[in-house]
Design an enzyme around this catalytic site. Structure first.
Site, PDB file in Angstrom:
ATOM      1  N   CYS A 119       0.860  -1.183   0.000  1.00  0.00           N
ATOM      2  CA  CYS A 119       0.000   0.000   0.000  1.00  0.00           C
ATOM      3  C   CYS A 119       0.896   1.233   0.000  1.00  0.00           C
ATOM      4  CB  CYS A 119      -0.870   0.004   1.260  1.00  0.00           C
ATOM      5  SG  CYS A 119      -2.033   1.386   1.353  1.00  0.00           S
ATOM      6  N   CYS A 123       0.185   4.690   6.437  1.00  0.00           N
ATOM      7  CA  CYS A 123      -0.336   4.857   7.807  1.00  0.00           C
ATOM      8  C   CYS A 123       0.663   4.207   8.773  1.00  0.00           C
ATOM      9  CB  CYS A 123      -1.709   4.208   7.939  1.00  0.00           C
ATOM     10  SG  CYS A 123      -2.926   4.869   6.781  1.00  0.00           S
ATOM     11  N   CYS A 126       0.049   0.681  10.544  1.00  0.00           N
ATOM     12  CA  CYS A 126      -0.382  -0.455   9.723  1.00  0.00           C
ATOM     13  C   CYS A 126       0.803  -1.242   9.183  1.00  0.00           C
ATOM     14  CB  CYS A 126      -1.247   0.068   8.569  1.00  0.00           C
ATOM     15  SG  CYS A 126      -1.842  -1.230   7.488  1.00  0.00           S
ATOM     16  N   GLY A 166      -3.914  -2.855   0.981  1.00  0.00           N
ATOM     17  CA  GLY A 166      -4.132  -1.903  -0.092  1.00  0.00           C
ATOM     18  C   GLY A 166      -5.221  -0.886   0.152  1.00  0.00           C
ATOM     19  N   SER A 198     -13.498  -0.219   2.030  1.00  0.00           N
ATOM     20  CA  SER A 198     -12.958   0.586   3.117  1.00  0.00           C
ATOM     21  C   SER A 198     -11.831   1.465   2.584  1.00  0.00           C
ATOM     22  CB  SER A 198     -12.421  -0.343   4.212  1.00  0.00           C
ATOM     23  OG  SER A 198     -11.805   0.398   5.230  1.00  0.00           O
ATOM     24  N   SER A 222     -11.661   4.986   7.118  1.00  0.00           N
ATOM     25  CA  SER A 222     -10.738   4.861   8.246  1.00  0.00           C
ATOM     26  C   SER A 222     -10.359   6.260   8.712  1.00  0.00           C
ATOM     27  CB  SER A 222      -9.499   4.089   7.820  1.00  0.00           C
ATOM     28  OG  SER A 222      -9.890   2.812   7.387  1.00  0.00           O
ATOM     29  N   LEU A 223     -10.981   6.698   9.780  1.00  0.00           N
ATOM     30  CA  LEU A 223     -10.738   8.060  10.249  1.00  0.00           C
ATOM     31  C   LEU A 223      -9.601   8.048  11.277  1.00  0.00           C
ATOM     32  CD1 LEU A 223     -11.977  10.830   9.651  1.00  0.00           C
ATOM     33  CD2 LEU A 223     -13.363  10.557  11.711  1.00  0.00           C
ATOM     34  N   ASN A 224      -9.791   7.279  12.319  1.00  0.00           N
ATOM     35  CA  ASN A 224      -8.706   6.998  13.274  1.00  0.00           C
ATOM     36  C   ASN A 224      -8.216   8.179  14.093  1.00  0.00           C
ATOM     37  OD1 ASN A 224      -8.763   4.367  12.310  1.00  0.00           O
ATOM     38  ND2 ASN A 224      -7.145   4.710  10.824  1.00  0.00           N
ATOM     39  N   CYS A 341      -6.685  -7.019  11.659  1.00  0.00           N
ATOM     40  CA  CYS A 341      -6.714  -5.752  10.929  1.00  0.00           C
ATOM     41  C   CYS A 341      -5.339  -5.108  10.974  1.00  0.00           C
ATOM     42  CB  CYS A 341      -7.664  -4.767  11.587  1.00  0.00           C
ATOM     43  SG  CYS A 341      -9.356  -5.189  11.442  1.00  0.00           S
TER      44      CYS A 341
HETATM   45  N1  SAH Z   1      -6.777   1.110   2.969  1.00  0.00           N
HETATM   46  C1  SAH Z   1      -8.060   0.782   3.488  1.00  0.00           C
HETATM   47  C2  SAH Z   1      -8.277  -0.679   3.802  1.00  0.00           C
HETATM   48  C3  SAH Z   1      -7.191  -1.437   4.545  1.00  0.00           C
HETATM   49  S1  SAH Z   1      -7.014  -1.248   6.265  1.00  0.00           S
HETATM   50  C4  SAH Z   1      -8.390   1.639   4.689  1.00  0.00           C
HETATM   51  O1  SAH Z   1      -7.511   2.377   5.139  1.00  0.00           O
HETATM   52  O2  SAH Z   1      -9.517   1.618   5.148  1.00  0.00           O
HETATM   53  C5  SAH Z   1      -8.448  -1.878   6.994  1.00  0.00           C
HETATM   54  C6  SAH Z   1      -8.705  -1.325   8.382  1.00  0.00           C
HETATM   55  O3  SAH Z   1      -7.739  -1.793   9.329  1.00  0.00           O
HETATM   56  C7  SAH Z   1      -8.628   0.190   8.446  1.00  0.00           C
HETATM   57  O4  SAH Z   1      -9.749   0.705   9.078  1.00  0.00           O
HETATM   58  C8  SAH Z   1      -7.404   0.477   9.272  1.00  0.00           C
HETATM   59  O5  SAH Z   1      -7.534   1.680   9.960  1.00  0.00           O
HETATM   60  C9  SAH Z   1      -7.345  -0.740  10.173  1.00  0.00           C
HETATM   61  N2  SAH Z   1      -6.012  -0.984  10.698  1.00  0.00           N
HETATM   62  C10 SAH Z   1      -4.841  -0.755  10.080  1.00  0.00           C
HETATM   63  N3  SAH Z   1      -3.809  -1.095  10.871  1.00  0.00           N
HETATM   64  C11 SAH Z   1      -4.352  -1.547  12.029  1.00  0.00           C
HETATM   65  C12 SAH Z   1      -3.804  -2.064  13.237  1.00  0.00           C
HETATM   66  N4  SAH Z   1      -2.488  -2.188  13.391  1.00  0.00           N
HETATM   67  N5  SAH Z   1      -4.652  -2.434  14.216  1.00  0.00           N
HETATM   68  C13 SAH Z   1      -5.992  -2.351  14.036  1.00  0.00           C
HETATM   69  N6  SAH Z   1      -6.563  -1.898  12.903  1.00  0.00           N
HETATM   70  C14 SAH Z   1      -5.752  -1.495  11.905  1.00  0.00           C
END
Ligand code: SAH
Length: 371
Positions: A119, A123, A126, A166, A198, A222-224, A341
């Site tokens: 990807c 982030c 991730c 991705g 997503s 994914s706002l976070n 995730c």
């Molecule tokens: N690129 C897309 C889809 C892949 S990630 C997106 O960003 O939505 C899928 C989900 O997993 C996202 O909501 C992301 O915030 C979450 N995620 C990524 N890394 C994570 C982690 N280490 N722990 C928990 N969730 C995570």
């Protein structure tokens, strides 16, 4: 012709109309994209088989049809969760996760698919981001993950979420074509309402999807973070696609009456888990029709942060609810085998790929901002 990434209509267009054979052709197509071997084929070898399955038999004889399901080279069972890895023809890997679900006494399986290998979005929390982007997956490679899962788990695989490796909106056309195939009535017949895309929050992608008018498709964002200051520290996308503009795109989106956005919020200790963050988040989301999905952070390899405690997850959800924001919790499954995730991505593959093109550095790997 490898038909995994084609709708039935596209197959017919490609091989020319043969009206008297269309019914038989449709039956063969349906069998192939569903991953079921045709009658004359050997018994289903299941997910463990480390070889390419080329289904060319029975009624497709004489037609240039085949479903080239990429070989499943590894599976990991982690509790109820199954992660499986398929090898692409150029030696990369796709990763998918089968998640058992249960509600109101009914059970089914949700399949989490990848849209890219690696990807580009960087982030910092991730695992996939650590790979950088190796390449986009083709529609056939995306749907081949569904076909492989259907072969092993049958029709229990009912929901598809684009939450594997991705950013789906960085591979927009291929993802939309893959969804067309999944929802093709002559093929897999998934309802668009059982599919969720997503996104990291790419505004242009949300607007493009809105213009396409696929209204039953679900959208997760994914706002976070509760504000751009925190978000841009953990998600570089926030620098180009800031939260107020992202919210505008959501407000302009033609949601159906019964539809909500799913707002994903990975709860990271010391970064975004305080009471004031919950209050600010609820305030930011007030005009948006949404449910917040709180995801306890799954530590990636070499993570600077631990997983949140149970208490902080419960607290955060209570604060959100007190502030009037509906929320749900994503259960934490699959941490043992990096199947949860944000834990997908095989770093060895990135090394092999880099060695091959001699570039030394993976593409798009971010520097790790500290919390
Ligand atoms: N690129 C897309 C889809 C892949 S990630 C997106 O960003 O939505 C899928 C989900 O997993 C996202 O909501 C992301 O915030 C979450 N995620 C990524 N890394 C994570 C982690 N280490 N722990 C928990 N969730 C995570």
């Amino acid at each position: 012709m490898d038909i995994l990434g084609l709708t039935f209509r596209q197959v017919v267009e490609a091989i020319g109309p043969r009206p008297h054979q269309v019914r038989a052709l449709r039956a063969a197509y349906r069998e192939l994209v569903n991953g079921r071997p045709l009658a004359s084929h050997d018994a289903d070898p299941g997910l463990q088989t480390p070889k390419t399955d080329r289904l060319e038999a029975g009624p497709t004889r004489g037609w240039p049809l085949r479903a080239d399901i990429l070989p499943v080279v590894r599976t990991h069972q982690d509790g109820e969760l199954t992660k499986f890895v398929q090898r692409t023809h150029d030696g990369l890997e796709t990763e998918s996760v089968v998640v058992p679900m249960e509600r109101y006494g009914r059970s089914w399986k949700t399949l989490c698919v990848s849209s890219q290998v690696g990807c580009a979005r960087g982030c910092t929390f991730c695992e996939t981001a650590q790979l950088g982007l190796l390449r986009n997956l083709t529609p056939g490679e995306i749907d081949g993950q569904v076909t492989a899962a259907r072969r092993a788990f049958g029709r229990d695989v009912r929901n598809i979420v684009f939450m594997g490796m991705g950013e789906p909106f960085d591979n927009f056309d291929n993802v939309m074509q893959a969804i067309d195939v999944l929802t093709d009535r002559s093929g897999l017949s998934f309802s668009a309402a059982s599919i969720a895309v997503s996104t990291v929050g790419r505004i242009q992608g949300i607007r493009r999807l809105a213009a396409l008018g696929r209204r039953r498709l679900n959208v997760a964002v994914s706002l976070n973070a509760p504000n751009d200051e925190i978000r841009s520290r953990i998600m570089p996308i926030s620098r180009t696609d800031p939260m107020p503009a992202l919210r505008d795109a959501l407000l302009d989106y033609p949601l159906r009456k019964c539809q909500f956005f799913m707002i994903e919020y990975v709860l990271i200790p010391g970064v975004n888990d305080a009471r004031e963050h919950a209050v600010e988040l609820a305030e930011f989301l007030r005009p948006v029709k949404c449910v917040v999905n709180v995801i306890p952070y799954n530590p990636r390899r070499d993570s600077p942060w631990p997983a949140p405690s149970e208490k902080s997850v419960v607290n955060f959800m209570t604060w959100l609810q007190d502030a009037g924001q509906m929320c749900k919790r994503r259960l934490t499954k699959g941490r043992d085998h990096m199947a949860a995730c944000g834990q997908l991505g095989n770093r060895a593959i990135a090394r092999i790929d880099r060695a091959r093109d001699g570039s030394g550095e993976p593409m798009g790997v971010p520097s790790l901002a500290q919390p």
